[in-house]
Design a protein around this motif. Sequence first.
Motif, PDB file in Angstrom:
ATOM      1  N   PHE A   1       0.841  -1.205   0.000  1.00  0.00           N
ATOM      2  CA  PHE A   1       0.000   0.000   0.000  1.00  0.00           C
ATOM      3  C   PHE A   1       0.873   1.251   0.000  1.00  0.00           C
ATOM      4  O   PHE A   1       0.580   2.224  -0.704  1.00  0.00           O
ATOM      5  CB  PHE A   1      -0.938   0.021   1.211  1.00  0.00           C
ATOM      6  CG  PHE A   1      -2.035  -0.995   1.136  1.00  0.00           C
ATOM      7  CD1 PHE A   1      -2.667  -1.295  -0.060  1.00  0.00           C
ATOM      8  CD2 PHE A   1      -2.447  -1.659   2.277  1.00  0.00           C
ATOM      9  CE1 PHE A   1      -3.678  -2.228  -0.121  1.00  0.00           C
ATOM     10  CE2 PHE A   1      -3.464  -2.596   2.220  1.00  0.00           C
ATOM     11  CZ  PHE A   1      -4.074  -2.879   1.022  1.00  0.00           C
ATOM     12  N   TRP A   2       1.938   1.264   0.791  1.00  0.00           N
ATOM     13  CA  TRP A   2       2.827   2.433   0.843  1.00  0.00           C
ATOM     14  C   TRP A   2       3.500   2.647  -0.503  1.00  0.00           C
ATOM     15  O   TRP A   2       3.590   3.784  -0.981  1.00  0.00           O
ATOM     16  CB  TRP A   2       3.860   2.234   1.947  1.00  0.00           C
ATOM     17  CG  TRP A   2       4.839   3.365   2.010  1.00  0.00           C
ATOM     18  CD1 TRP A   2       4.636   4.590   2.561  1.00  0.00           C
ATOM     19  CD2 TRP A   2       6.152   3.379   1.452  1.00  0.00           C
ATOM     20  NE1 TRP A   2       5.747   5.361   2.404  1.00  0.00           N
ATOM     21  CE2 TRP A   2       6.705   4.640   1.718  1.00  0.00           C
ATOM     22  CE3 TRP A   2       6.916   2.444   0.764  1.00  0.00           C
ATOM     23  CZ2 TRP A   2       7.975   4.989   1.320  1.00  0.00           C
ATOM     24  CZ3 TRP A   2       8.195   2.789   0.372  1.00  0.00           C
ATOM     25  CH2 TRP A   2       8.709   4.059   0.642  1.00  0.00           C
ATOM     26  N   LEU A   3       3.990   1.581  -1.133  1.00  0.00           N
ATOM     27  CA  LEU A   3       4.607   1.712  -2.455  1.00  0.00           C
ATOM     28  C   LEU A   3       3.606   2.233  -3.487  1.00  0.00           C
ATOM     29  O   LEU A   3       3.948   3.051  -4.342  1.00  0.00           O
ATOM     30  CB  LEU A   3       5.181   0.367  -2.917  1.00  0.00           C
ATOM     31  CG  LEU A   3       6.467  -0.083  -2.237  1.00  0.00           C
ATOM     32  CD1 LEU A   3       6.828  -1.490  -2.667  1.00  0.00           C
ATOM     33  CD2 LEU A   3       7.601   0.873  -2.552  1.00  0.00           C
ATOM     34  N   GLY A   4       2.370   1.767  -3.419  1.00  0.00           N
ATOM     35  CA  GLY A   4       1.341   2.232  -4.354  1.00  0.00           C
ATOM     36  C   GLY A   4       1.009   3.696  -4.174  1.00  0.00           C
ATOM     37  O   GLY A   4       0.712   4.401  -5.142  1.00  0.00           O
ATOM     38  N   GLU A   5       1.040   4.171  -2.923  1.00  0.00           N
ATOM     39  CA  GLU A   5       0.786   5.589  -2.678  1.00  0.00           C
ATOM     40  C   GLU A   5       1.984   6.449  -3.067  1.00  0.00           C
ATOM     41  O   GLU A   5       1.826   7.560  -3.565  1.00  0.00           O
ATOM     42  CB  GLU A   5       0.454   5.815  -1.196  1.00  0.00           C
ATOM     43  CG  GLU A   5      -0.928   5.383  -0.797  1.00  0.00           C
ATOM     44  CD  GLU A   5      -1.996   6.266  -1.405  1.00  0.00           C
ATOM     45  OE1 GLU A   5      -1.805   7.494  -1.457  1.00  0.00           O
ATOM     46  OE2 GLU A   5      -3.024   5.715  -1.826  1.00  0.00           O
TER      47      GLU A   5
ATOM     48  N   PRO B   1       2.702   6.129  -7.712  1.00  0.00           N
ATOM     49  CA  PRO B   1       1.467   5.729  -8.399  1.00  0.00           C
ATOM     50  C   PRO B   1       1.757   5.351  -9.853  1.00  0.00           C
ATOM     51  O   PRO B   1       2.626   5.921 -10.499  1.00  0.00           O
ATOM     52  CB  PRO B   1       0.582   6.975  -8.314  1.00  0.00           C
ATOM     53  CG  PRO B   1       1.516   8.097  -8.095  1.00  0.00           C
ATOM     54  CD  PRO B   1       2.709   7.548  -7.381  1.00  0.00           C
ATOM     55  N   ALA B   2       1.042   4.416 -10.369  1.00  0.00           N
ATOM     56  CA  ALA B   2       1.200   3.964 -11.749  1.00  0.00           C
ATOM     57  C   ALA B   2      -0.171   4.049 -12.417  1.00  0.00           C
ATOM     58  O   ALA B   2      -1.115   3.402 -11.983  1.00  0.00           O
ATOM     59  CB  ALA B   2       1.715   2.526 -11.780  1.00  0.00           C
ATOM     60  N   TYR B   3      -0.246   4.886 -13.442  1.00  0.00           N
ATOM     61  CA  TYR B   3      -1.509   5.061 -14.151  1.00  0.00           C
ATOM     62  C   TYR B   3      -1.351   4.558 -15.574  1.00  0.00           C
ATOM     63  O   TYR B   3      -0.273   4.619 -16.158  1.00  0.00           O
ATOM     64  CB  TYR B   3      -1.921   6.538 -14.175  1.00  0.00           C
ATOM     65  CG  TYR B   3      -2.087   7.131 -12.805  1.00  0.00           C
ATOM     66  CD1 TYR B   3      -3.189   6.804 -12.031  1.00  0.00           C
ATOM     67  CD2 TYR B   3      -1.156   8.010 -12.286  1.00  0.00           C
ATOM     68  CE1 TYR B   3      -3.352   7.342 -10.772  1.00  0.00           C
ATOM     69  CE2 TYR B   3      -1.309   8.555 -11.029  1.00  0.00           C
ATOM     70  CZ  TYR B   3      -2.414   8.217 -10.280  1.00  0.00           C
ATOM     71  OH  TYR B   3      -2.574   8.741  -9.033  1.00  0.00           O
TER      72      TYR B   3
END
Length: 187
Positions: free
Chosen positions: A145-149, A152-154
């Motif tokens: 979750f921390w890496l995703g925040e 971010p990858a869109y």
Amino acid sequence: MAALGVRWVRALSKGKGTGVTVFMLGTRAASGISKDMLPGPYPKTPEERAAAAKKYNMRVEDYEPYPDEGRGYGDYPMLPAKSQHERDPWYSWDHPDLRKNWGEPMHWDFDMFIRNRVDTSPSPVPWNTMCKHLFGFVGVMLLMFWLGETFPAYQPVAPKQYPYNNLHLERGGDPNKQPEEEKHYEI
């Protein structure tokens, strides 16, 4: 109590009274707990202790009453806190659903140890292994979750394309004037 039980049988046999009244007397007399099933006073002498052990079909060595703390346990035996899951399922019990034999004393809190409640049998997985797995999983998920925040990858997005020269006429353009062609790609 037993006299009431006999009274309704006699009344039915002689035809006295209405059936409902006599039946209600009989059911009331049949309910309740007998005096020998209630706990007696706390045993203070070895003779009282032996008599209480005999009352509950136990050996004197195995009999240990609850401490006399004023809670009303009396001479009732303090049985081990084990659930019915721990008892042998293949044994020929008198009451197989309770895994109990007739005349066997029940735990004071037996309703807490029936098979659809608490299971006190030992776990097949050690406690420290369960904790390692749980905290490892939660830690990896928190890291993800921390890496995703943080990063971010869109998905890449291009401007929306519409047919008929980007809906020139539908958007209020001049029908006599053709708009220049718009390219959304490069080759």
